[in-house]
Design a protein around this motif. Sequence first.
Motif, PDB file in Angstrom:
ATOM      1  N   PHE A   5       0.801  -1.159   0.049  1.00  0.00           N
ATOM      2  CA  PHE A   5      -0.027  -0.229   0.151  1.00  0.00           C
ATOM      3  C   PHE A   5       1.056   1.302  -0.125  1.00  0.00           C
ATOM      4  O   PHE A   5       0.624   2.189  -0.765  1.00  0.00           O
ATOM      5  N   ALA A   6       1.792   1.506   0.754  1.00  0.00           N
ATOM      6  CA  ALA A   6       2.474   2.548   1.002  1.00  0.00           C
ATOM      7  C   ALA A   6       3.413   2.870  -0.198  1.00  0.00           C
ATOM      8  O   ALA A   6       3.750   4.057  -0.549  1.00  0.00           O
ATOM      9  N   ASP A   7       4.083   2.082  -0.942  1.00  0.00           N
ATOM     10  CA  ASP A   7       4.621   2.375  -2.061  1.00  0.00           C
ATOM     11  C   ASP A   7       4.257   1.918  -3.518  1.00  0.00           C
ATOM     12  O   ASP A   7       5.023   1.904  -4.605  1.00  0.00           O
ATOM     13  N   VAL A   8       3.094   1.718  -3.476  1.00  0.00           N
ATOM     14  CA  VAL A   8       2.271   1.175  -4.836  1.00  0.00           C
ATOM     15  C   VAL A   8       1.423   2.466  -5.223  1.00  0.00           C
ATOM     16  O   VAL A   8       0.812   3.240  -4.288  1.00  0.00           O
ATOM     17  N   PRO A   9       1.443   2.952  -6.504  1.00  0.00           N
ATOM     18  CA  PRO A   9       0.569   4.080  -6.753  1.00  0.00           C
ATOM     19  C   PRO A   9      -0.988   3.952  -6.503  1.00  0.00           C
ATOM     20  O   PRO A   9      -1.639   2.834  -6.263  1.00  0.00           O
ATOM     21  N   ILE A  10      -1.410   5.034  -6.046  1.00  0.00           N
ATOM     22  CA  ILE A  10      -2.952   5.176  -5.638  1.00  0.00           C
ATOM     23  C   ILE A  10      -3.924   4.844  -6.721  1.00  0.00           C
ATOM     24  O   ILE A  10      -3.616   5.635  -7.754  1.00  0.00           O
ATOM     25  N   PRO A  11      -4.579   3.920  -6.739  1.00  0.00           N
ATOM     26  CA  PRO A  11      -5.363   3.558  -7.784  1.00  0.00           C
ATOM     27  C   PRO A  11      -6.518   4.469  -8.084  1.00  0.00           C
ATOM     28  O   PRO A  11      -7.056   5.155  -7.082  1.00  0.00           O
ATOM     29  N   THR A  25      -5.763  15.496 -11.330  1.00  0.00           N
ATOM     30  CA  THR A  25      -6.559  15.167 -10.359  1.00  0.00           C
ATOM     31  C   THR A  25      -6.164  16.281  -9.071  1.00  0.00           C
ATOM     32  O   THR A  25      -4.980  16.408  -8.652  1.00  0.00           O
ATOM     33  N   GLN A  26      -7.237  16.856  -8.572  1.00  0.00           N
ATOM     34  CA  GLN A  26      -6.936  17.464  -7.364  1.00  0.00           C
ATOM     35  C   GLN A  26      -7.549  17.522  -6.329  1.00  0.00           C
ATOM     36  O   GLN A  26      -8.991  16.992  -6.479  1.00  0.00           O
ATOM     37  N   ILE A  27      -7.259  17.785  -4.956  1.00  0.00           N
ATOM     38  CA  ILE A  27      -7.909  17.615  -3.902  1.00  0.00           C
ATOM     39  C   ILE A  27      -7.903  18.816  -3.076  1.00  0.00           C
ATOM     40  O   ILE A  27      -6.818  19.400  -3.161  1.00  0.00           O
ATOM     41  N   LEU A  87     -12.044  12.558   0.887  1.00  0.00           N
ATOM     42  CA  LEU A  87     -11.844  13.505  -0.224  1.00  0.00           C
ATOM     43  C   LEU A  87     -11.655  12.654  -1.416  1.00  0.00           C
ATOM     44  O   LEU A  87     -12.180  12.804  -2.328  1.00  0.00           O
ATOM     45  N   MET A  88     -10.618  11.831  -1.066  1.00  0.00           N
ATOM     46  CA  MET A  88     -10.230  11.185  -2.570  1.00  0.00           C
ATOM     47  C   MET A  88     -11.336  10.218  -2.639  1.00  0.00           C
ATOM     48  O   MET A  88     -11.506   9.942  -3.950  1.00  0.00           O
ATOM     49  N   ARG A  89     -12.088   9.683  -1.906  1.00  0.00           N
ATOM     50  CA  ARG A  89     -12.942   8.554  -2.383  1.00  0.00           C
ATOM     51  C   ARG A  89     -14.049   9.599  -3.232  1.00  0.00           C
ATOM     52  O   ARG A  89     -14.545   8.876  -4.388  1.00  0.00           O
ATOM     53  N   GLN A  90     -14.379  10.502  -2.659  1.00  0.00           N
ATOM     54  CA  GLN A  90     -15.285  11.344  -3.451  1.00  0.00           C
ATOM     55  C   GLN A  90     -14.943  11.779  -4.777  1.00  0.00           C
ATOM     56  O   GLN A  90     -15.649  12.150  -5.896  1.00  0.00           O
ATOM     57  N   GLN A  91     -13.511  11.645  -5.025  1.00  0.00           N
ATOM     58  CA  GLN A  91     -13.054  12.071  -6.287  1.00  0.00           C
ATOM     59  C   GLN A  91     -12.885  10.781  -7.279  1.00  0.00           C
ATOM     60  O   GLN A  91     -12.571  10.799  -8.213  1.00  0.00           O
ATOM     61  N   ILE A 106     -11.287   8.033  -6.473  1.00  0.00           N
ATOM     62  CA  ILE A 106      -9.963   7.394  -6.078  1.00  0.00           C
ATOM     63  C   ILE A 106     -10.356   6.291  -5.111  1.00  0.00           C
ATOM     64  O   ILE A 106     -10.989   6.626  -4.223  1.00  0.00           O
ATOM     65  N   ASN A 107      -9.461   5.269  -5.139  1.00  0.00           N
ATOM     66  CA  ASN A 107      -9.461   4.325  -4.449  1.00  0.00           C
ATOM     67  C   ASN A 107      -8.327   4.308  -3.683  1.00  0.00           C
ATOM     68  O   ASN A 107      -7.013   3.641  -3.714  1.00  0.00           O
ATOM     69  N   PRO A 108      -8.507   4.960  -2.301  1.00  0.00           N
ATOM     70  CA  PRO A 108      -7.352   5.238  -1.381  1.00  0.00           C
ATOM     71  C   PRO A 108      -6.798   4.163  -0.443  1.00  0.00           C
ATOM     72  O   PRO A 108      -5.689   4.184  -0.131  1.00  0.00           O
ATOM     73  N   GLY A 109      -7.705   3.058  -0.335  1.00  0.00           N
ATOM     74  CA  GLY A 109      -7.356   1.890   0.560  1.00  0.00           C
ATOM     75  C   GLY A 109      -7.828   2.428   1.916  1.00  0.00           C
ATOM     76  O   GLY A 109      -8.535   3.348   2.239  1.00  0.00           O
TER      77      GLY A 109
END
Length: 365
Positions: A37-43, A49-51, A65-69, A71-74
């Motif tokens: 998770f820590a070192d793999v690109p955020i899906p 993309t902006q937050i 906020l990322m989920r709303q955009q 994005i799958n932040p984990g």
Amino acid sequence: MSRKRFSIWRVLRNVVVLLLLGALALAGYLYTEYRAFADVPIPGVAEKTQIDVPLGAPLTGVVALMRQQGINPGPSLYWRILARQLGVAGHLHAGEYALEAGLTPRALLRKMAAGEVIQHKFTIVEGWTFVQMRLALYSARFTDKALKVELASAEPEVQIQDQEVMSRLGEPDVPPEGLFLPETYSYVKGMSDLDIMRRAREAMKKTLDKLWAERSPDTPLKSPYEALILASIVEKETARADERPKIARVFLSRLKLGMKLQTDPTVIYGKYYVNHGGIVNPDEIEKINITRSDLDTDTPYNTYTRTGLPPTPIALPGQAALAAVIHPAETNALYFVARGDGAHEFSATLDAHNRAVAKYQLHRK
């Protein structure tokens, strides 16, 4: 110990061992997942993309906020663990952040801890008047919602007056024309037009003070403000960098000799900007030709009827124009006339100047 009790104990022991092995396996799996998770690109992060992280938002809020955009932040738990590991928990800055493709959670947290927010830009153009700068700042609110507008307005009846602007900048009763250095200024969301004006004003002070300290002892200019006035005239007379030092020398020589500067941009400024309170269409001003009547009509800015410098600058001069006034070219020219190709013809005598006028102006007409 009876055989029955021994069997129960052995079953319990096996259960405990299995539970421990399961816990170890789960911990190993979670650790492997966390490391990935820590070192793999955020899906789900696409280009540009902006937050926008509000002030005081917790890390879980950033994840939301990322989920709303899209994005799958984990898991939020992973983010909290990583923030503690990096020593940035509780030290993340609010603001706008750009999330580029390939960004990892570790890189994003470091970016937020360093406050690497999106930098917006506003350019003050060389030769603009104060009115043009204010109109541009007002227009910027429609193209960039990040800029907060406190002062600029396109409506004369509601706009904050120039004196009030200067009062808010700490210089009440000072004419604002020419006081702001043309440059490109970076700002972050939440900053205002007043903040940009303040930075441009300080930049002009520093630039002018530095150059004034380098002036020649025989300059006819008596103060940094006079240098600013002359630089604004040079700025409006030519867009050619190679000609600015020559034109500056012509005007400096005329001041020494007590000759009138006889420069059209000051007449235009006096007629259209001053007489109309600065509320004119700047684009139209550049197309207007002055008449013989304009040259004969006395105003404080008419350098055909008055000797010396006008009372204030007539535009915002750039660093090149300022430097030209402090470090003018070595020439004995006292006259110049536009050749029609963007350049000027320089002359040392009135006869030579009249011939140049006949060649480049009268002949073209």
